[in-house]
Structure formats: structure tokens, C-alpha cells
Design a protein around this motif. Sequence first.
Motif, PDB file in Angstrom:
ATOM      1  N   UNK A  85     -19.314 -53.771  11.231  1.00  0.00           N
ATOM      2  CA  UNK A  85     -19.017 -54.077  12.696  1.00  0.00           C
ATOM      3  C   UNK A  85     -19.327 -55.611  12.694  1.00  0.00           C
ATOM      4  N   UNK A  86     -19.900 -56.330  11.740  1.00  0.00           N
ATOM      5  CA  UNK A  86     -19.974 -57.822  11.970  1.00  0.00           C
ATOM      6  C   UNK A  86     -18.703 -58.453  11.932  1.00  0.00           C
ATOM      7  N   UNK A  87     -17.589 -58.121  11.109  1.00  0.00           N
ATOM      8  CA  UNK A  87     -16.407 -58.825  11.197  1.00  0.00           C
ATOM      9  C   UNK A  87     -15.555 -58.311  12.718  1.00  0.00           C
ATOM     10  N   UNK A  88     -15.798 -57.079  12.997  1.00  0.00           N
ATOM     11  CA  UNK A  88     -15.120 -56.801  14.269  1.00  0.00           C
ATOM     12  C   UNK A  88     -15.907 -57.441  15.467  1.00  0.00           C
ATOM     13  N   UNK A 153     -23.015 -41.103  20.051  1.00  0.00           N
ATOM     14  CA  UNK A 153     -22.228 -40.404  21.199  1.00  0.00           C
ATOM     15  C   UNK A 153     -20.647 -40.624  21.439  1.00  0.00           C
ATOM     16  N   UNK A 154     -19.900 -39.685  22.032  1.00  0.00           N
ATOM     17  CA  UNK A 154     -18.623 -40.042  22.303  1.00  0.00           C
ATOM     18  C   UNK A 154     -18.374 -41.040  23.388  1.00  0.00           C
ATOM     19  N   UNK A 155     -19.250 -41.311  24.200  1.00  0.00           N
ATOM     20  CA  UNK A 155     -19.000 -42.187  25.305  1.00  0.00           C
ATOM     21  C   UNK A 155     -19.276 -43.692  24.599  1.00  0.00           C
ATOM     22  N   UNK A 156     -20.258 -43.653  23.938  1.00  0.00           N
ATOM     23  CA  UNK A 156     -20.628 -45.016  23.191  1.00  0.00           C
ATOM     24  C   UNK A 156     -19.688 -45.369  22.235  1.00  0.00           C
ATOM     25  N   UNK A 157     -19.017 -44.169  21.402  1.00  0.00           N
ATOM     26  CA  UNK A 157     -18.150 -44.562  20.409  1.00  0.00           C
ATOM     27  C   UNK A 157     -16.831 -45.235  21.253  1.00  0.00           C
ATOM     28  N   UNK A 158     -16.506 -44.509  22.243  1.00  0.00           N
ATOM     29  CA  UNK A 158     -15.282 -45.147  23.147  1.00  0.00           C
ATOM     30  C   UNK A 158     -15.652 -46.610  23.586  1.00  0.00           C
ATOM     31  N   UNK A 159     -16.922 -46.739  24.079  1.00  0.00           N
ATOM     32  CA  UNK A 159     -17.023 -47.990  24.549  1.00  0.00           C
ATOM     33  C   UNK A 159     -17.133 -49.310  23.191  1.00  0.00           C
ATOM     34  N   UNK A 160     -17.621 -48.989  22.138  1.00  0.00           N
ATOM     35  CA  UNK A 160     -17.701 -49.655  20.714  1.00  0.00           C
ATOM     36  C   UNK A 160     -16.144 -50.025  20.392  1.00  0.00           C
ATOM     37  N   UNK A 162     -13.293 -49.703  22.506  1.00  0.00           N
ATOM     38  CA  UNK A 162     -12.718 -50.381  23.376  1.00  0.00           C
ATOM     39  C   UNK A 162     -12.717 -51.889  23.298  1.00  0.00           C
ATOM     40  N   UNK A 163     -13.801 -52.485  22.480  1.00  0.00           N
ATOM     41  CA  UNK A 163     -13.792 -53.870  22.109  1.00  0.00           C
ATOM     42  C   UNK A 163     -13.944 -54.925  23.431  1.00  0.00           C
ATOM     43  N   UNK A 164     -13.662 -55.847  23.411  1.00  0.00           N
ATOM     44  CA  UNK A 164     -13.556 -56.998  24.570  1.00  0.00           C
ATOM     45  C   UNK A 164     -13.196 -56.265  25.886  1.00  0.00           C
ATOM     46  N   UNK A 165     -12.408 -55.312  25.947  1.00  0.00           N
ATOM     47  CA  UNK A 165     -11.831 -54.830  27.141  1.00  0.00           C
ATOM     48  C   UNK A 165     -12.870 -53.854  27.719  1.00  0.00           C
ATOM     49  N   UNK A 166     -14.014 -53.591  27.206  1.00  0.00           N
ATOM     50  CA  UNK A 166     -14.981 -52.566  27.696  1.00  0.00           C
ATOM     51  C   UNK A 166     -16.157 -53.464  28.626  1.00  0.00           C
ATOM     52  N   UNK A 167     -16.794 -52.634  29.254  1.00  0.00           N
ATOM     53  CA  UNK A 167     -17.898 -53.326  30.014  1.00  0.00           C
ATOM     54  C   UNK A 167     -18.957 -54.175  28.938  1.00  0.00           C
ATOM     55  N   UNK A 168     -19.605 -54.906  29.582  1.00  0.00           N
ATOM     56  CA  UNK A 168     -20.610 -55.704  28.427  1.00  0.00           C
ATOM     57  C   UNK A 168     -21.634 -54.639  28.082  1.00  0.00           C
ATOM     58  N   UNK A 169     -22.100 -53.906  29.142  1.00  0.00           N
ATOM     59  CA  UNK A 169     -23.231 -52.879  28.802  1.00  0.00           C
ATOM     60  C   UNK A 169     -22.800 -51.679  28.439  1.00  0.00           C
TER      61      UNK A 169
END
Length: 184
Positions: A85-88, A153-160, A162-169
Motif C-alpha cells: 500500500x505504500x506506493x498506492x 471488513x468489507x466497509x474498510x476494504x471499500x474505503x481503502x 475508493x482512494x482519494x475520493x473516499x472520506x478521510x476517516x
Amino acid sequence: TTTPIELIQAFMDTTDGNNGDDEELKENYELAMLLFNNTHLPSDLTWSAEMGVVDLNKEDISWGGKGRITIIGDAAHAVRPASGLGGSLAFEDAALLARYIAKSNTSSAASIEEQLRAFERIRLPRCKSISNDQSIRAELSYEVEFGSVSGWDPAYAKWVNEGIDSSSEPPISEMDVLADLLSD
């Protein structure tokens, strides 16, 4: 001490000017020099021990930028290498930083500084969450069988994802996802 300006100038001195790509390089150099020349604190353009890799596992941390300087990628938030995930996160930093710089009035030092601090504030929770998640998972994989560490968790995976278009939290804390394993 070699300054970033001296490094850029030394690199530019090595170009021969006969390559078509050198026009783009020259334009980028002129833009970089314009930014450096508009820096209000020349001391910001030298290597500094004050700016370093941020330990995202600490409770009370800040991003590490100063004035019209910010840091991105591993310089700002090193992530365990096994996660991939570092490069991402570095690409996310670059894309989001470009959005914030585009919002700034580049002739105003205050405007640029405001946008850089806004970028840092929005990035810190995401990078901290992902870094902490990966640190916890790495430590747990040493303590329990590697396959025993549950996936995201599926919600956490979705958040990761989504990248920069997701919420910051994050929608759920990495501590909550791994609570069962952490309590053992």
C-alpha cells in the motif's frame, strides 16, 4: 550542505539541449525555479532534521510539512512493505496534492501554505489508519498463524479501494476489526 536548488541546477547542467524532451524539462525547471524564488523562507529549501518520516503509530502526530514545503509518500508516512500500500498512498498523495495546489493562488505564500496544511490534515487520518492496520496485522502474523489474521471488513476494504475520493476517516477502526485477535 547541498540545497535542492543546487541539485536541480546540477542536473540541468547535464542536459545537452539537443533532445526534444529537453523543452519539457526546461519548462519544468523554470516552473520549479519560479516556485523556489517565491519561497518566503530560503531556509525551507535546505535539508532539515525537523522534517522526517512521521511515525503514524503515535497518538499525537502532525504531517511534517513546514511553510510552503510538504512531504509525500514514504517521506511522510512509511507503511510496512508487505502490504503493497505504500506506493498506492504515494500516488494518492500526488493526486490529492495536485488538487489542493490547483486551488491555491500561487502568487500568495499564505494561500499555498493554507492549501498545503489542508492537504496534510485531510491525508493524515487515512494514512494513519492504513499504516496502523498494516502494523497491527504484521505484528499479529508473528504471534498467530498468518492465515488466522482476518481480512479487511468489507466497509474498510471499500474505503481503502475508493482512494482519494473516499472520506478521510475510515468507516470502521482497524482496532475494531481486529479486536478479537488483539484481546487474546
